[in-house]
Each structure stands twice: as C-alpha cells, then as structure tokens.
Design an enzyme around this catalytic site. Sequence first.
Site, short mmCIF file in Angstrom:
data_model
loop_
_atom_site.label_atom_id
_atom_site.label_comp_id
_atom_site.label_asym_id
_atom_site.label_seq_id
_atom_site.Cartn_x
_atom_site.Cartn_y
_atom_site.Cartn_z
N HIS A 37 -66.73 -9.89 -32.25
CA HIS A 37 -66.89 -9.61 -33.69
C HIS A 37 -67.85 -8.44 -33.87
O HIS A 37 -69.07 -8.59 -33.71
CB HIS A 37 -67.41 -10.83 -34.46
CG HIS A 37 -67.46 -10.59 -35.95
ND1 HIS A 37 -66.48 -11.03 -36.81
CD2 HIS A 37 -68.36 -9.94 -36.72
CE1 HIS A 37 -66.78 -10.67 -38.05
NE2 HIS A 37 -67.92 -10.00 -38.02
N CYS A 38 -67.30 -7.30 -34.16
CA CYS A 38 -68.11 -6.12 -34.46
C CYS A 38 -67.28 -5.23 -35.37
O CYS A 38 -66.10 -5.49 -35.60
CB CYS A 38 -68.52 -5.41 -33.18
SG CYS A 38 -67.14 -5.04 -32.09
N HIS A 39 -67.92 -4.22 -35.92
CA HIS A 39 -67.26 -3.35 -36.89
C HIS A 39 -67.52 -1.88 -36.55
O HIS A 39 -68.46 -1.56 -35.82
CB HIS A 39 -67.81 -3.58 -38.30
CG HIS A 39 -67.90 -5.00 -38.74
ND1 HIS A 39 -66.81 -5.73 -39.17
CD2 HIS A 39 -68.96 -5.85 -38.85
CE1 HIS A 39 -67.20 -6.94 -39.52
NE2 HIS A 39 -68.50 -7.05 -39.33
N TYR A 55 -70.39 -2.38 -51.08
CA TYR A 55 -71.60 -1.77 -50.51
C TYR A 55 -71.22 -0.47 -49.80
O TYR A 55 -70.06 -0.28 -49.43
CB TYR A 55 -72.30 -2.72 -49.52
CG TYR A 55 -71.48 -3.05 -48.29
CD1 TYR A 55 -71.51 -2.24 -47.15
CD2 TYR A 55 -70.66 -4.17 -48.25
CE1 TYR A 55 -70.75 -2.53 -46.02
CE2 TYR A 55 -69.89 -4.48 -47.13
CZ TYR A 55 -69.94 -3.66 -46.03
OH TYR A 55 -69.18 -3.95 -44.91
N THR A 83 -65.30 -4.87 -44.96
CA THR A 83 -64.85 -4.83 -46.35
C THR A 83 -65.13 -3.48 -47.02
O THR A 83 -64.46 -3.14 -47.99
CB THR A 83 -65.51 -5.94 -47.18
OG1 THR A 83 -66.93 -5.79 -47.13
CG2 THR A 83 -65.11 -7.31 -46.67
N ARG A 136 -69.56 -11.81 -52.93
CA ARG A 136 -70.33 -10.57 -53.02
C ARG A 136 -69.68 -9.43 -52.24
O ARG A 136 -70.10 -8.28 -52.32
CB ARG A 136 -71.77 -10.81 -52.54
CG ARG A 136 -71.91 -10.97 -51.06
CD ARG A 136 -73.32 -11.31 -50.60
NE ARG A 136 -73.23 -11.95 -49.31
CZ ARG A 136 -73.03 -11.34 -48.14
NH1 ARG A 136 -72.98 -10.04 -48.11
NH2 ARG A 136 -72.91 -12.02 -47.03
N TYR A 163 -63.38 -15.73 -43.74
CA TYR A 163 -64.83 -15.62 -43.97
C TYR A 163 -65.13 -16.27 -45.32
O TYR A 163 -64.58 -15.85 -46.35
CB TYR A 163 -65.26 -14.15 -43.96
CG TYR A 163 -66.77 -13.94 -43.92
CD1 TYR A 163 -67.63 -14.92 -43.41
CD2 TYR A 163 -67.34 -12.76 -44.37
CE1 TYR A 163 -69.00 -14.71 -43.35
CE2 TYR A 163 -68.72 -12.55 -44.32
CZ TYR A 163 -69.54 -13.53 -43.82
OH TYR A 163 -70.91 -13.34 -43.78
N HIS A 187 -68.53 -16.72 -38.34
CA HIS A 187 -69.93 -17.13 -38.46
C HIS A 187 -70.09 -18.60 -38.87
O HIS A 187 -70.89 -18.94 -39.76
CB HIS A 187 -70.66 -16.20 -39.44
CG HIS A 187 -70.29 -14.75 -39.29
ND1 HIS A 187 -70.01 -14.17 -38.07
CD2 HIS A 187 -70.12 -13.74 -40.20
CE1 HIS A 187 -69.70 -12.88 -38.25
NE2 HIS A 187 -69.76 -12.61 -39.52
N ASP A 263 -71.72 -8.83 -34.19
CA ASP A 263 -71.65 -8.45 -35.61
C ASP A 263 -72.26 -7.06 -35.85
O ASP A 263 -72.52 -6.70 -36.99
CB ASP A 263 -72.29 -9.48 -36.53
CG ASP A 263 -71.92 -9.23 -38.00
OD1 ASP A 263 -70.78 -8.81 -38.26
OD2 ASP A 263 -72.78 -9.42 -38.88
#
Length: 310
Positions: A37-39, A55, A83, A136, A163, A187, A263
């Site tokens: 899990h990483c972006h 964001y 996102t 959010r 999620y 998570h 993450d």
Amino acid sequence: MSKPTTGPFEKTAGWLDWYAGPSKPRFALPAGAVDAHCHVFGPGAEFPYAPERKYTPCDASKAQLFALRDHLGFARNVIVQATCHGADNRAMVDACQASGGKARGVATVKRSISDAELQALHDAGVRGVRFNFVKRLVDFTPKDELMEIAGRIAKLNWHVVIYFEAVDLPELWDFFTALPTTVVVDHMGRPDVSKPVDGPEFALFEKFMREHSNVWSKVSCPERLSVAGPKALNGEQNAYQDVVPFARRIVEQFPDRVLWGTDWPHPNLKDHMPDDGLLVDFIPQIAPTAELQKKLLVDNPMRLYWPEEV
Ligand SMILES: O=C(O)c1cc(C(=O)O)oc(=O)c1
C-alpha cells in the site's frame, strides 16, 4: 533520497511532506517482500491533480517511490490510486509501467469506463479498484454504480479495495458483504484505538473477516491510527503501542488474508511524518514470527497481485 518538491500547485495549508532521509530498517525484510500500500502524487507538472480533489499534496514521484523501495529492502510495490488524482489513473499507471514488473496497481474508475480501457489498465498491471467511503476524501458515489463496477472487474479477476471508518461499517455491511470479489480493507477499517480491542466496534470488524472468507485486511497505518504514540521518529523501536493489539490480533487470526504497506507518502497526516525505516521496524510487533512475516509480506501479496508467479 531526494527532497519533496511542489510543482504548479499550492499545497493544502499545513501539509506535511514525506520524510526525506529515512533510516535503514533494523528489521530485515524477508526476500521478495511487497510494500502493498503506497501511492504516487503527480508530479503535478506532469500528472495534474484532479479538479475534484479534497487536498493538494507535495509531489511524490515514481522515482522517489522506487528509491524508497530499494532503501527499505522491498522487492515490489502495490501502488494504490490516491484520491487527489480522482479517477485519472495516469500517474499510477505510468509508475507501474516504469517499474519493470515490480509494481502492480489499484485504480479508481467510473461507471463510464469502457471494456477496452479496463483491459488497458490490466495490461499496465492494475489488479483492483478502490472504493472510498471516507467523507473527507471523496464525494459519495452511488452504491449501484459501485456494484456495477465490481461485477465488471470481477470478470478480470480483480479485487475491490475499500476504505472506510469503523463507525460506518454497520451501514456499509450489506453492500460490502454483497461484493462478488475478494475485498481488501484499507488500514483495518480505521479502528478507534482509544476504544478497547475487545469492544463491540472492533468485534464487528473481526466478525466481518471471520464470516466472509473473501475479506482481507491491510494491517497498515499505525502512524495514522495511533493516539498515544510513541511516534516512529528519532530511532524509536517501540512505536505506536496502542495500535499493536489491534493489528496483531488480525494477523494472528487471519494470517493468510493480511497485507502490509508503508502508505508512503502518507497523505493528510496532521501530527507528524514518520521515518519509514522505523515503520518497517514496527512489523515484528504485529507479526512476531518469521512464518507470519513471510505470509504478510511475501506470500499473501504475491497470491493477490502476482498469482502467475506463485
Ligand atoms: O487517510 C487518508 O487521508 C488517506 C488518503 C488516501 C488517498 O487520498 O488516497 O489514501 C490513504 O490510504 C489514506
């Protein structure tokens, strides 16, 4: 590693950049370990952030992700669509394609996606779609639309990553348990770790996994879930003690259905940015034996993302 940059976009006020100069983990990862899990973020100058984003991050490029992978001792990455890129998967796909087979991806798609576009994502290394229910981060997508997408991607043998926050599980239960694919929870469903591990909220999550053998969990993000710390900074080898009982319980009960990821680059942390080397050192606290570590870090992610090699 190089330092974070920002392109033409202005970061969200108070944004914490990823930690430049992470330590070398003391914990030696098993051979073939997968950061599941990483972006990647942008870079915004090349892959602009989505207009509907909630964001605006600092950039976190594929080259920086691959440098971190090598520094920490991982063999492979699973890159999850963030996102801030909406359903524009170009940055994630570009990273997968540039990885030389060392990265697979999880995309965000809309109902309007064509079969040819889905196939192109598959060819690039995508093996799942992400449905996000954290208010959010995203606007609501109707459940019938998500179910239609799930039915289509099931034919490609992909899975659904979900999620959500623990308080929302009761309301989402019927939808989640009707999904036709393997379902991977991000998570641990975001437990409130200030509540007892034996309490009703976490019991519902355990029941979700126990009663549905297609449900897997990422036991990731202690830095996000922890209330009491201590933080993974300054050489701390016993970080995030309040998260340990939750994650360890899931690893020990469901050893064949757990995944772990850094993450990185840790979007939206408000309190501190962890040293990723120390995050790796957290792993033996939640997976205390070599056998559990190998399942968590190698066997399980390989079965889900590189089944042709297993
Ligand atoms: O909690 C978060 O803010 C968060 C955000 C995203 C994303 O924006 O995709 O992904 C994550 O895994 C966690």
